[in-house]
Design a protein around this motif. Sequence first.
Motif, PDB file in Angstrom:
ATOM      1  N   ASP A 113      42.932  43.570  42.798  1.00  0.00           N
ATOM      2  CA  ASP A 113      44.240  43.624  42.126  1.00  0.00           C
ATOM      3  C   ASP A 113      44.210  44.395  40.809  1.00  0.00           C
ATOM      4  O   ASP A 113      45.257  44.830  40.325  1.00  0.00           O
ATOM      5  N   ALA A 130      37.494  40.035  45.360  1.00  0.00           N
ATOM      6  CA  ALA A 130      36.897  41.362  45.227  1.00  0.00           C
ATOM      7  C   ALA A 130      35.483  41.258  44.666  1.00  0.00           C
ATOM      8  O   ALA A 130      34.564  41.940  45.133  1.00  0.00           O
ATOM      9  N   ARG A 138      48.858  30.793  40.316  1.00  0.00           N
ATOM     10  CA  ARG A 138      47.880  31.845  40.575  1.00  0.00           C
ATOM     11  C   ARG A 138      46.518  31.244  40.935  1.00  0.00           C
ATOM     12  O   ARG A 138      45.805  31.744  41.772  1.00  0.00           O
ATOM     13  N   SER A 182      36.092  36.242  42.178  1.00  0.00           N
ATOM     14  CA  SER A 182      37.055  35.891  43.212  1.00  0.00           C
ATOM     15  C   SER A 182      36.831  36.815  44.406  1.00  0.00           C
ATOM     16  O   SER A 182      35.693  37.241  44.654  1.00  0.00           O
ATOM     17  N   LYS A 221      50.615  28.058  50.575  1.00  0.00           N
ATOM     18  CA  LYS A 221      50.870  27.732  51.984  1.00  0.00           C
ATOM     19  C   LYS A 221      50.191  26.405  52.310  1.00  0.00           C
ATOM     20  O   LYS A 221      50.668  25.357  51.883  1.00  0.00           O
ATOM     21  N   ALA A 279      34.841  37.257  30.099  1.00  0.00           N
ATOM     22  CA  ALA A 279      34.382  38.475  29.426  1.00  0.00           C
ATOM     23  C   ALA A 279      35.444  38.855  28.412  1.00  0.00           C
ATOM     24  O   ALA A 279      36.639  38.901  28.736  1.00  0.00           O
ATOM     25  N   TRP A 300      50.011  39.920  54.705  1.00  0.00           N
ATOM     26  CA  TRP A 300      50.863  39.007  55.461  1.00  0.00           C
ATOM     27  C   TRP A 300      51.452  37.979  54.509  1.00  0.00           C
ATOM     28  O   TRP A 300      50.949  37.778  53.407  1.00  0.00           O
ATOM     29  N   ALA A 358      36.054  33.619  34.940  1.00  0.00           N
ATOM     30  CA  ALA A 358      36.742  32.791  33.946  1.00  0.00           C
ATOM     31  C   ALA A 358      37.107  31.412  34.491  1.00  0.00           C
ATOM     32  O   ALA A 358      37.202  30.443  33.737  1.00  0.00           O
ATOM     33  N   GLU A 359      37.317  31.319  35.794  1.00  0.00           N
ATOM     34  CA  GLU A 359      37.665  30.017  36.362  1.00  0.00           C
ATOM     35  C   GLU A 359      36.404  29.179  36.556  1.00  0.00           C
ATOM     36  O   GLU A 359      35.316  29.717  36.753  1.00  0.00           O
ATOM     37  N   ARG A 365      42.820  32.461  47.619  1.00  0.00           N
ATOM     38  CA  ARG A 365      44.109  32.198  46.980  1.00  0.00           C
ATOM     39  C   ARG A 365      45.300  32.042  47.930  1.00  0.00           C
ATOM     40  O   ARG A 365      46.201  31.228  47.655  1.00  0.00           O
TER      41      ARG A 365
HETATM   42  C1  LIG Z   1      49.556  31.827  45.657  1.00  0.00           C
HETATM   43  C2  LIG Z   1      49.065  33.154  46.189  1.00  0.00           C
HETATM   44  C3  LIG Z   1      49.297  33.497  47.513  1.00  0.00           C
HETATM   45  C4  LIG Z   1      48.871  34.722  48.022  1.00  0.00           C
HETATM   46  N1  LIG Z   1      49.116  35.011  49.326  1.00  0.00           N
HETATM   47  C5  LIG Z   1      48.725  36.204  49.825  1.00  0.00           C
HETATM   48  C6  LIG Z   1      48.968  36.532  51.187  1.00  0.00           C
HETATM   49  O1  LIG Z   1      49.553  35.750  51.939  1.00  0.00           O
HETATM   50  N2  LIG Z   1      48.556  37.739  51.651  1.00  0.00           N
HETATM   51  C7  LIG Z   1      47.925  38.628  50.841  1.00  0.00           C
HETATM   52  O2  LIG Z   1      47.587  39.721  51.308  1.00  0.00           O
HETATM   53  N3  LIG Z   1      47.660  38.343  49.544  1.00  0.00           N
HETATM   54  C8  LIG Z   1      48.050  37.155  49.019  1.00  0.00           C
HETATM   55  N4  LIG Z   1      47.784  36.856  47.704  1.00  0.00           N
HETATM   56  C9  LIG Z   1      47.115  37.871  46.870  1.00  0.00           C
HETATM   57  C10 LIG Z   1      45.591  37.785  46.936  1.00  0.00           C
HETATM   58  O3  LIG Z   1      45.179  36.468  46.763  1.00  0.00           O
HETATM   59  C11 LIG Z   1      45.014  38.690  45.871  1.00  0.00           C
HETATM   60  O4  LIG Z   1      45.343  40.010  46.198  1.00  0.00           O
HETATM   61  C12 LIG Z   1      43.511  38.544  45.734  1.00  0.00           C
HETATM   62  O5  LIG Z   1      43.175  37.266  45.308  1.00  0.00           O
HETATM   63  C13 LIG Z   1      42.956  39.576  44.779  1.00  0.00           C
HETATM   64  O6  LIG Z   1      41.599  39.354  44.582  1.00  0.00           O
HETATM   65  P1  LIG Z   1      40.848  39.856  43.275  1.00  0.00           P
HETATM   66  O7  LIG Z   1      39.453  39.405  43.425  1.00  0.00           O
HETATM   67  O8  LIG Z   1      41.142  41.288  43.056  1.00  0.00           O
HETATM   68  O9  LIG Z   1      41.565  39.131  42.057  1.00  0.00           O
HETATM   69  P2  LIG Z   1      41.792  37.592  41.746  1.00  0.00           P
HETATM   70  O10 LIG Z   1      41.819  36.799  42.977  1.00  0.00           O
HETATM   71  O11 LIG Z   1      42.958  37.544  40.818  1.00  0.00           O
HETATM   72  O12 LIG Z   1      40.512  37.143  40.954  1.00  0.00           O
HETATM   73  C14 LIG Z   1      40.135  37.641  39.725  1.00  0.00           C
HETATM   74  C15 LIG Z   1      39.223  36.638  39.058  1.00  0.00           C
HETATM   75  O13 LIG Z   1      38.678  37.227  37.889  1.00  0.00           O
HETATM   76  C16 LIG Z   1      38.754  36.324  36.828  1.00  0.00           C
HETATM   77  N5  LIG Z   1      38.814  37.084  35.579  1.00  0.00           N
HETATM   78  C17 LIG Z   1      39.815  37.876  35.136  1.00  0.00           C
HETATM   79  N6  LIG Z   1      39.500  38.411  33.939  1.00  0.00           N
HETATM   80  C18 LIG Z   1      38.273  37.947  33.637  1.00  0.00           C
HETATM   81  C19 LIG Z   1      37.421  38.127  32.517  1.00  0.00           C
HETATM   82  N7  LIG Z   1      37.761  38.903  31.488  1.00  0.00           N
HETATM   83  N8  LIG Z   1      36.228  37.487  32.517  1.00  0.00           N
HETATM   84  C20 LIG Z   1      35.878  36.686  33.566  1.00  0.00           C
HETATM   85  N9  LIG Z   1      36.641  36.490  34.641  1.00  0.00           N
HETATM   86  C21 LIG Z   1      37.830  37.109  34.668  1.00  0.00           C
HETATM   87  C22 LIG Z   1      39.995  35.527  37.099  1.00  0.00           C
HETATM   88  O14 LIG Z   1      39.954  34.288  36.419  1.00  0.00           O
HETATM   89  C23 LIG Z   1      39.941  35.387  38.609  1.00  0.00           C
HETATM   90  O15 LIG Z   1      39.214  34.265  38.983  1.00  0.00           O
HETATM   91  C24 LIG Z   1      48.191  35.625  47.172  1.00  0.00           C
HETATM   92  C25 LIG Z   1      47.964  35.285  45.839  1.00  0.00           C
HETATM   93  C26 LIG Z   1      48.392  34.069  45.338  1.00  0.00           C
HETATM   94  C27 LIG Z   1      48.150  33.729  43.894  1.00  0.00           C
END
Ligand SMILES: Cc1cc2nc3c(=O)[nH]c(=O)nc-3n(C[C@H](O)[C@H](O)[C@H](O)COP(=O)(O)OP(=O)(O)OC[C@H]3O[C@@H](n4cnc5c(N)ncnc54)[C@H](O)[C@@H]3O)c2cc1C
Lengths: 401, 66
Positions: free
Chosen positions: A271, A13, A127, A11, A48, A80, A323, A35-36, A43
């Motif tokens: 996150d 990060a 999510r 995703s 929105k 994983a 935001w 995983a997705e 996201r």
């Molecule tokens: C509906 C919604 C609205 C949002 N709106 C805002 C906003 O307006 N402003 C803002 O700043 N932030 C917003 N966010 C938050 C922002 O989207 C997250 O902070 C961001 O997506 C974090 O990115 P990430 O890559 O750390 O984690 P994630 O986006 O959670 O991605 C992690 C990925 O890793 C995968 N994963 C997890 N564990 C495993 C495993 N063991 N093996 C394989 N894959 C795995 C998951 O399936 C997922 O696809 C929103 C989030 C949501 C859900």
Amino acid sequence: MLRRIAVVGASLAGWHAATTLRREGFDGELTVIGAEAEPPYDRPPLSKAFLATGDENKVALAGVADRESLGITWRLGRRATGLRLAERTVGLDDGSEVAFDGLVLAGGADVRTLPSLPVGDGVHALRTLADARALRADLDRRPGPVLVVGAGFIGAEVAATCREAGRDVVLVEAAAVPLERAVGAEIGAVCGALHRDHGVDLRLGTAVVGRDASGAVALGDGTTVDAAVVVVGVGVSPATGWLEGSGLTIDDGVVCDGTGLAAPGVVAAGDIARWPNALFFGDSMRVEHWDNAIDMGAFVARRLLAGDDWDPAEVFAPVPWFWSDQYDRKLQMAGRATGADQMQIAGGTLEERRFVALYGRAGRLVAAFGMNRPRHIVQSRGLIARSCPWDEARELAAAWT
Amino acid sequence: MGWRVVVDMDLCESNAVCMAVLPEVFEVRDDDLLYVLDETPPDSMRAKAEEAVARCPKQAIAIVEA
Ligand SMILES: Cc1cc2nc3c(=O)[nH]c(=O)nc-3n(C[C@H](O)[C@H](O)[C@H](O)COP(=O)(O)OP(=O)(O)OC[C@H]3O[C@@H](n4cnc5c(N)ncnc54)[C@H](O)[C@@H]3O)c2cc1C
Ligand code: SF4
């Protein structure tokens, strides 16, 4: 020399970590496990623009369309399930293993649900894109009031989007004031009032008790809500289940040092990551914001490549920023109001729903929350980054009109 | 090779993220609208401009090679 890097989490990060690794010249094997089923997507639109329109173009993430040009082995739809730190392998849910010299943990967070309100039969969590598609389909299928449980940012956005689509909305929050921990009681109350301005039936200080056979949801105050669709927005928890017992320190996130390193050759971002932020008195932070996932994903990629050559003085110490779009208001926050001992309104008034709230701690500006004041939030962010003294920040802000 | 900064104003929501990255080029003013101060910034700003492209939550910014 790192020859094989695995990224867990496809995703925001993970994507920025992977693209940064390539941009910084890493030309070894790069495997991204997600995983997705979908390649990386965005996201924030899920609550929105996508929820409002169903247009999947809204969730496209820049550059992802060219993902096959990066020489990455994509293991999508694969989870994983185990980390063997000493052997340097990640086990996947199909029984296969991915060997690595360097590992990026970018698994984000899992949405929380309520035992009293299991997902299914009109009850949704939000999510993933799959969640959002299911929610949209149900909203189309079931006309009638929408119950949103939890008035955090995502619950609030869902309430706003549904309200703007003409639905009756009941928004239930267990706390007496929404968002109190993030912005304090006074500003939290304004965020709540914004929904009442738009005709949302906001019920504070009451929790969900359960749902009866007819689908009616019973609340702690003795009332029931007969909703066609229910959305549970009660926050997320870091997706660390599979890392328990791996030898990494897990404590509401993967615990890292100030550079994002969780163990030799293992970094975390987004996150899922918890680290001490030197700019905020060394407070241990885990940030659930879009911008942080980008910033930290890129930072830890460089950190991983540098290995022992990294200058330990170069720590990850950003001003968190996010935001949230609700109705015609842009809510934005820079910094952290945790532990704030001062608060001051500038650049407008609470009644206009156009203002900046500045937060001070130990004589410094530490946070700014804005409603429709994007410019001042950017300015505040700069002030927070240079640890601007509280009195100076107040003086500067007095000129914001 | 010249390059230009182009913002799709239909997508832009004036959240000023780009202004934080590159204030020499992007400015959100009191009217809450984004103004591009310099459509053809010097090459020394290219990396920052690319960062602004990546950071824009609306993906409203593009760099066009002239
Ligand atoms: C509906 C919604 C609205 C949002 N709106 C805002 C906003 O307006 N402003 C803002 O700043 N932030 C917003 N966010 C938050 C922002 O989207 C997250 O902070 C961001 O997506 C974090 O990115 P990430 O890559 O750390 O984690 P994630 O986006 O959670 O991605 C992690 C990925 O890793 C995968 N994963 C997890 N564990 C495993 C495993 N063991 N093996 C394989 N894959 C795995 C998951 O399936 C997922 O696809 C929103 C989030 C949501 C859900
Ligand atoms: S970052 Fe994007 S949406 Fe925000 S002001 Fe700049 S161009 Fe507009």
